[in-house]
Design an enzyme around this catalytic site. Sequence first.
Site, mmCIF file in Angstrom:
data_model
loop_
_atom_site.group_PDB
_atom_site.id
_atom_site.type_symbol
_atom_site.label_atom_id
_atom_site.label_comp_id
_atom_site.label_asym_id
_atom_site.label_seq_id
_atom_site.Cartn_x
_atom_site.Cartn_y
_atom_site.Cartn_z
ATOM 1 N N ASP A 198 -5.904 -10.548 11.835
ATOM 2 C CA ASP A 198 -5.070 -11.030 10.929
ATOM 3 C C ASP A 198 -4.095 -11.857 12.232
ATOM 4 O OD1 ASP A 198 -2.488 -11.731 9.740
ATOM 5 O OD2 ASP A 198 -2.192 -9.352 10.214
ATOM 6 N N SER A 199 -2.994 -11.822 12.491
ATOM 7 C CA SER A 199 -2.436 -12.483 13.506
ATOM 8 C C SER A 199 -2.200 -11.633 14.189
ATOM 9 C CB SER A 199 -1.536 -13.511 12.998
ATOM 10 O OG SER A 199 -0.766 -13.429 12.537
ATOM 11 N N CYS A 258 -5.550 -12.241 6.349
ATOM 12 C CA CYS A 258 -4.705 -12.852 7.757
ATOM 13 C C CYS A 258 -3.660 -14.013 6.207
ATOM 14 C CB CYS A 258 -3.801 -13.664 8.817
ATOM 15 S SG CYS A 258 -2.655 -14.755 8.794
ATOM 16 N N GLU A 304 9.100 -7.058 10.641
ATOM 17 C CA GLU A 304 8.708 -6.253 12.591
ATOM 18 C C GLU A 304 9.695 -5.633 13.222
ATOM 19 O OE1 GLU A 304 5.735 -8.271 14.853
ATOM 20 O OE2 GLU A 304 4.676 -9.314 13.135
ATOM 21 N N CYS A 329 1.625 -12.971 1.723
ATOM 22 C CA CYS A 329 2.207 -12.295 3.490
ATOM 23 C C CYS A 329 1.204 -10.776 3.288
ATOM 24 C CB CYS A 329 3.020 -13.056 3.768
ATOM 25 S SG CYS A 329 2.743 -12.175 6.048
ATOM 26 N N HIS A 380 2.303 -8.966 5.846
ATOM 27 C CA HIS A 380 3.529 -8.365 6.051
ATOM 28 C C HIS A 380 5.015 -7.950 4.730
ATOM 29 C CE1 HIS A 380 2.685 -9.715 9.767
ATOM 30 N NE2 HIS A 380 4.016 -8.626 10.407
#
Lengths: 273, 273
Positions: free
Chosen positions: A18-19, A81, A159, A191, A193
């Site tokens: 993933d990024s 991702c 984040e 996504c 996240h």
Amino acid sequence: MRAKTNSTAKNKPIGIFDSGFGGLTVMSAVNKVLPGENLIYFGDTAHVPYGSKSKNTVIKFSKDIAAFLTKSNIKMLVIACNTASAFALPVLKKQMTIPVVGVIEPGAKAAVTATKNKKIGIIGTEGTVGSNSYYKAVKKISKATVFQQACPLFVPLVEEGLNKGAITDEIVKLYVKPLTAKKIDTLILGCTHYPLLKNTLKKIAGKNIRLIDSANATASSVKKILEENAMTSGKNSGGKLLFYASDNPEKFQKIGSRFFTNKIKNVKKVYLE
Amino acid sequence: MRAKTNSTAKNKPIGIFDSGFGGLTVMSAVNKVLPGENLIYFGDTAHVPYGSKSKNTVIKFSKDIAAFLTKSNIKMLVIACNTASAFALPVLKKQMTIPVVGVIEPGAKAAVTATKNKKIGIIGTEGTVGSNSYYKAVKKISKATVFQQACPLFVPLVEEGLNKGAITDEIVKLYVKPLTAKKIDTLILGCTHYPLLKNTLKKIAGKNIRLIDSANATASSVKKILEENAMTSGKNSGGKLLFYASDNPEKFQKIGSRFFTNKIKNVKKVYLE
């Protein structure tokens, strides 16, 4: 009958990338359904986020990571991702000799199974939404109507640890209300996240909207492919977990632990040229 | 007496770089005080943001950009990024034979001049705040007390175009209230994106707090150095502006125009290996 395990593939690890941290929600789901598999994770924290970057740049980063993981002799590659799945999956599938799985197709399938009124909403980064990948994946298997919304503030919010609270409520409203106004009954969290915003998303979207988390759908898909190709480790526990990050391994360890059920340890730094 | 222009430096451009769009506020300020100078801007949009990345990674990116701009025969380098100034300025100053200017020292000087009660607040990215660069720059020239606050949500907020409104007010409060509680009378906007939040910052911080925008202070510094070294173009208008971005030149043009008074045109894409 379950296929016999191919002995050469048996002890090889599964590569996941993933990024940044988000893909750890996918790694966590894979670890739950396949606790005996060795897993290697690569978080491209030197280039995070991918969501705002162009197709060619994301493909370049993804190819570099795939080449790095190939050196670790992986038996399967999971693109954990959404942006990289949207842009790089076709290229990597063509280029690699091992199975490559993205998060989009499993998520789209799960949404099509879940929807009753055939109105599906998709939230994701600018890159994922702009690529229309979920839209195309849903349309390929269903006649459902699809509504998309890019949510560029969700990743920084997660984040920053702001998974709930007044600010988060307002930002979630900003992005989700235009979708609920379209009477969707299913919402794809496009996504990795976003599962951390699940509680707020449930509250704002309302109880009648089913949230689809691609992580679980992808993990089921990984298990199925391994079994079909006789590539499982044959173990039910004790899979080893290895972590790489292209920048800030300490921060990866700290923030990453929010995304993963297990405590993350010994993150190694590797910058890919 | 104003020094005579050094003829070899006369027509050379000034190089300016940032991780993305933010440094355009610096370019705009330089263009205002030196309208006859040719300016080349490099926005590292393939690696944006720098603020959350490690020192070594930011130094690597900065060196690559400095090498690229050197090929364009620049007479001076402006690091129009707070994080890169914090991490890479000493390295680049040592390595390059032309003058190199960052945004931190000019901003710190302007704040020390402005404060009356000797209580200065600093807001910036995680990288800038974590580096303590503004803190050290202020302490070097003053005995003022310094309070710092990292604001990771400000950059995505500005890039989403949310410069004002209820959400922005709440996020600004979250970060700025702990500083105003310390009775600061001066606040350094330690990130080139933050000038776009000036109105909200003024509203939340209150009228009695002086906001210091490093862009103007840096532009004055650039002008002074050029004149002292007899390196000005000698023209008062017609400076040419050139733009490079390492990713998404179209997006750079669109979002970049919010940061710069002039319309941005013909952005060229260059990915640095």
